[in-house]
Design a protein around this motif. Structure first.
Motif, PDB file in Angstrom:
ATOM      1  N   GLY A 109       7.372  11.595  11.535  1.00  0.00           N
ATOM      2  CA  GLY A 109       8.002  11.998  12.779  1.00  0.00           C
ATOM      3  C   GLY A 109       9.397  12.540  12.574  1.00  0.00           C
ATOM      4  N   GLN A 110      10.016  12.892  13.671  1.00  0.00           N
ATOM      5  CA  GLN A 110      11.373  13.429  13.658  1.00  0.00           C
ATOM      6  C   GLN A 110      12.313  12.441  12.995  1.00  0.00           C
ATOM      7  OE1 GLN A 110      12.190  16.471  14.704  1.00  0.00           O
ATOM      8  NE2 GLN A 110      14.333  16.213  14.170  1.00  0.00           N
ATOM      9  N   ASP A 111      12.915  12.829  11.885  1.00  0.00           N
ATOM     10  CA  ASP A 111      13.852  11.986  11.133  1.00  0.00           C
ATOM     11  C   ASP A 111      13.236  10.661  10.694  1.00  0.00           C
ATOM     12  OD1 ASP A 111      15.926  13.875  11.338  1.00  0.00           O
ATOM     13  OD2 ASP A 111      16.439  13.136  13.337  1.00  0.00           O
ATOM     14  N   GLY A 112      11.906  10.593  10.555  1.00  0.00           N
ATOM     15  CA  GLY A 112      11.264   9.368  10.110  1.00  0.00           C
ATOM     16  C   GLY A 112      11.387   8.232  11.097  1.00  0.00           C
ATOM     17  N   ASN A 113      11.413   8.554  12.396  1.00  0.00           N
ATOM     18  CA  ASN A 113      11.611   7.529  13.418  1.00  0.00           C
ATOM     19  C   ASN A 113      10.353   6.751  13.776  1.00  0.00           C
ATOM     20  OD1 ASN A 113      14.364   7.819  13.710  1.00  0.00           O
ATOM     21  ND2 ASN A 113      14.146   9.507  15.143  1.00  0.00           N
ATOM     22  N   SER A 114       9.267   7.037  13.060  1.00  0.00           N
ATOM     23  CA  SER A 114       8.036   6.262  13.204  1.00  0.00           C
ATOM     24  C   SER A 114       7.524   5.949  11.807  1.00  0.00           C
ATOM     25  CB  SER A 114       6.971   7.053  13.970  1.00  0.00           C
ATOM     26  OG  SER A 114       7.389   7.340  15.284  1.00  0.00           O
ATOM     27  N   ILE A 115       6.627   4.982  11.721  1.00  0.00           N
ATOM     28  CA  ILE A 115       6.008   4.680  10.436  1.00  0.00           C
ATOM     29  C   ILE A 115       4.497   4.692  10.579  1.00  0.00           C
ATOM     30  CG2 ILE A 115       7.935   3.374   9.462  1.00  0.00           C
ATOM     31  CD1 ILE A 115       6.367   0.799  10.136  1.00  0.00           C
ATOM     32  N   LEU A 116       3.870   5.144   9.515  1.00  0.00           N
ATOM     33  CA  LEU A 116       2.428   5.126   9.392  1.00  0.00           C
ATOM     34  C   LEU A 116       2.100   3.976   8.458  1.00  0.00           C
ATOM     35  CD1 LEU A 116      -0.090   6.839  10.176  1.00  0.00           C
ATOM     36  CD2 LEU A 116       0.286   8.110   8.054  1.00  0.00           C
ATOM     37  N   ILE A 117       1.230   3.076   8.880  1.00  0.00           N
ATOM     38  CA  ILE A 117       0.818   1.937   8.071  1.00  0.00           C
ATOM     39  C   ILE A 117      -0.659   2.149   7.744  1.00  0.00           C
ATOM     40  CG2 ILE A 117       0.594  -0.564   7.935  1.00  0.00           C
ATOM     41  CD1 ILE A 117       2.713   0.715  10.666  1.00  0.00           C
ATOM     42  N   ILE A 118      -0.987   2.105   6.466  1.00  0.00           N
ATOM     43  CA  ILE A 118      -2.349   2.375   6.022  1.00  0.00           C
ATOM     44  C   ILE A 118      -2.765   1.277   5.061  1.00  0.00           C
ATOM     45  CG2 ILE A 118      -3.880   4.043   4.892  1.00  0.00           C
ATOM     46  CD1 ILE A 118      -1.639   6.144   5.431  1.00  0.00           C
ATOM     47  N   SER A 119      -3.959   0.716   5.261  1.00  0.00           N
ATOM     48  CA  SER A 119      -4.480  -0.213   4.260  1.00  0.00           C
ATOM     49  C   SER A 119      -5.687   0.423   3.585  1.00  0.00           C
ATOM     50  CB  SER A 119      -4.816  -1.580   4.859  1.00  0.00           C
ATOM     51  OG  SER A 119      -5.929  -1.510   5.705  1.00  0.00           O
ATOM     52  N   PHE A 120      -5.836   0.093   2.294  1.00  0.00           N
ATOM     53  CA  PHE A 120      -6.865   0.670   1.440  1.00  0.00           C
ATOM     54  C   PHE A 120      -7.681  -0.440   0.793  1.00  0.00           C
ATOM     55  CE2 PHE A 120      -3.155   3.418   1.366  1.00  0.00           C
ATOM     56  CZ  PHE A 120      -3.654   4.703   1.430  1.00  0.00           C
ATOM     57  N   ASP A 121      -8.912  -0.119   0.425  1.00  0.00           N
ATOM     58  CA  ASP A 121      -9.676  -1.020  -0.432  1.00  0.00           C
ATOM     59  C   ASP A 121      -8.904  -1.180  -1.734  1.00  0.00           C
ATOM     60  OD1 ASP A 121     -11.823  -1.268   1.386  1.00  0.00           O
ATOM     61  OD2 ASP A 121     -12.788   0.536   0.581  1.00  0.00           O
ATOM     62  N   ASN A 122      -8.955  -2.361  -2.313  1.00  0.00           N
ATOM     63  CA  ASN A 122      -8.121  -2.663  -3.460  1.00  0.00           C
ATOM     64  C   ASN A 122      -8.458  -1.851  -4.708  1.00  0.00           C
ATOM     65  OD1 ASN A 122      -5.870  -3.943  -4.301  1.00  0.00           O
ATOM     66  ND2 ASN A 122      -6.839  -5.872  -4.790  1.00  0.00           N
ATOM     67  N   GLY A 123      -9.698  -1.439  -4.888  1.00  0.00           N
ATOM     68  CA  GLY A 123     -10.082  -0.736  -6.101  1.00  0.00           C
ATOM     69  C   GLY A 123      -9.713   0.736  -6.146  1.00  0.00           C
ATOM     70  N   CYS A 124      -9.126   1.277  -5.087  1.00  0.00           N
ATOM     71  CA  CYS A 124      -8.837   2.714  -5.034  1.00  0.00           C
ATOM     72  C   CYS A 124      -7.486   3.036  -5.651  1.00  0.00           C
ATOM     73  CB  CYS A 124      -8.885   3.201  -3.588  1.00  0.00           C
ATOM     74  SG  CYS A 124      -7.426   2.743  -2.640  1.00  0.00           S
ATOM     75  N   ASP A 125      -7.267   4.323  -5.877  1.00  0.00           N
ATOM     76  CA  ASP A 125      -5.974   4.813  -6.338  1.00  0.00           C
ATOM     77  C   ASP A 125      -5.190   5.263  -5.104  1.00  0.00           C
ATOM     78  OD1 ASP A 125      -3.779   6.047  -7.470  1.00  0.00           O
ATOM     79  OD2 ASP A 125      -4.950   7.316  -8.831  1.00  0.00           O
ATOM     80  N   ALA A 126      -4.544   4.301  -4.444  1.00  0.00           N
ATOM     81  CA  ALA A 126      -3.852   4.567  -3.182  1.00  0.00           C
ATOM     82  C   ALA A 126      -2.759   5.615  -3.346  1.00  0.00           C
ATOM     83  CB  ALA A 126      -3.272   3.276  -2.614  1.00  0.00           C
ATOM     84  N   GLU A 127      -2.034   5.567  -4.447  1.00  0.00           N
ATOM     85  CA  GLU A 127      -0.946   6.535  -4.619  1.00  0.00           C
ATOM     86  C   GLU A 127      -1.489   7.962  -4.709  1.00  0.00           C
ATOM     87  OE1 GLU A 127       3.277   7.240  -6.758  1.00  0.00           O
ATOM     88  OE2 GLU A 127       2.006   5.658  -7.555  1.00  0.00           O
ATOM     89  N   SER A 128      -2.588   8.149  -5.402  1.00  0.00           N
ATOM     90  CA  SER A 128      -3.202   9.472  -5.487  1.00  0.00           C
ATOM     91  C   SER A 128      -3.674   9.956  -4.116  1.00  0.00           C
ATOM     92  CB  SER A 128      -4.372   9.450  -6.473  1.00  0.00           C
ATOM     93  OG  SER A 128      -5.020  10.690  -6.498  1.00  0.00           O
ATOM     94  N   ILE A 129      -4.274   9.059  -3.351  1.00  0.00           N
ATOM     95  CA  ILE A 129      -4.731   9.412  -1.998  1.00  0.00           C
ATOM     96  C   ILE A 129      -3.543   9.803  -1.124  1.00  0.00           C
ATOM     97  CG2 ILE A 129      -5.844   8.535   0.099  1.00  0.00           C
ATOM     98  CD1 ILE A 129      -7.501   6.702  -1.861  1.00  0.00           C
TER      99      ILE A 129
END
Length: 135
Positions: free
Chosen positions: A98-118
């Motif tokens: 969002g504008q100036d990062g005034n919101s956050i997106l929270i995402i959970s992943f299955d543990n076996g995935c490469d979350a950083e790559s996604i």
């Protein structure tokens, strides 16, 4: 925070659904304003959440607090692009949007995935137009 069947989804719900659809390892997507308002929450189809609604809301509020505390160092370290926490059962990311990062997106992943790559190869390419994130 999901839309009822008789009302159209909000733009925040549509955004969460878009992020949820980028990879099958994504379990949960939520968006919240740094003011504390939870704008939308979406879960992967047929998922049994690990947290109750109250625990999810509390966890999001703690994520907001942590993101705000990172702002104190951004002048010296640069803007926060994303943060990943690895738990025994899941991985969880927080991304300012969002504008100036005034919101956050929270995402959970299955543990076996490469979350950083996604995040780097799929999610940041989608959310880049919405805020200050670049990679």
């Amino acid at each position: 925070m999901t839309s009822s069947s008789d009302s159209p989804p909000t733009i925040f719900e549509e955004f969460c659904q878009l992020i949820l659809s980028v990879d099958e390892s994504i379990r949960f997507v939520g968006i919240a304003a740094l003011t504390g308002a939870i704008l939308a929450i979406k879960y992967r189809a047929n998922l049994i959440p690990l947290l109750t609604q109250e625990e999810t809301a509390s966890s999001i509020k703690h994520s907001i607090w942590r993101m705000e505390s990172r702002r104190d160092l951004e002048e010296k370290l640069g803007k926060t692009l994303y943060v990943i926490a690895t738990y025994e059962k899941i991985k969880r990311a927080t991304i300012p949007v969002g504008q100036d990062g005034n919101s956050i997106l929270i995402i959970s992943f299955d543990n076996g995935c490469d979350a950083e790559s996604i995040i780097r190869n799929k999610i940041l390419t989608i959310i880049k137009p919405y805020g200050v994130i670049s990679h």
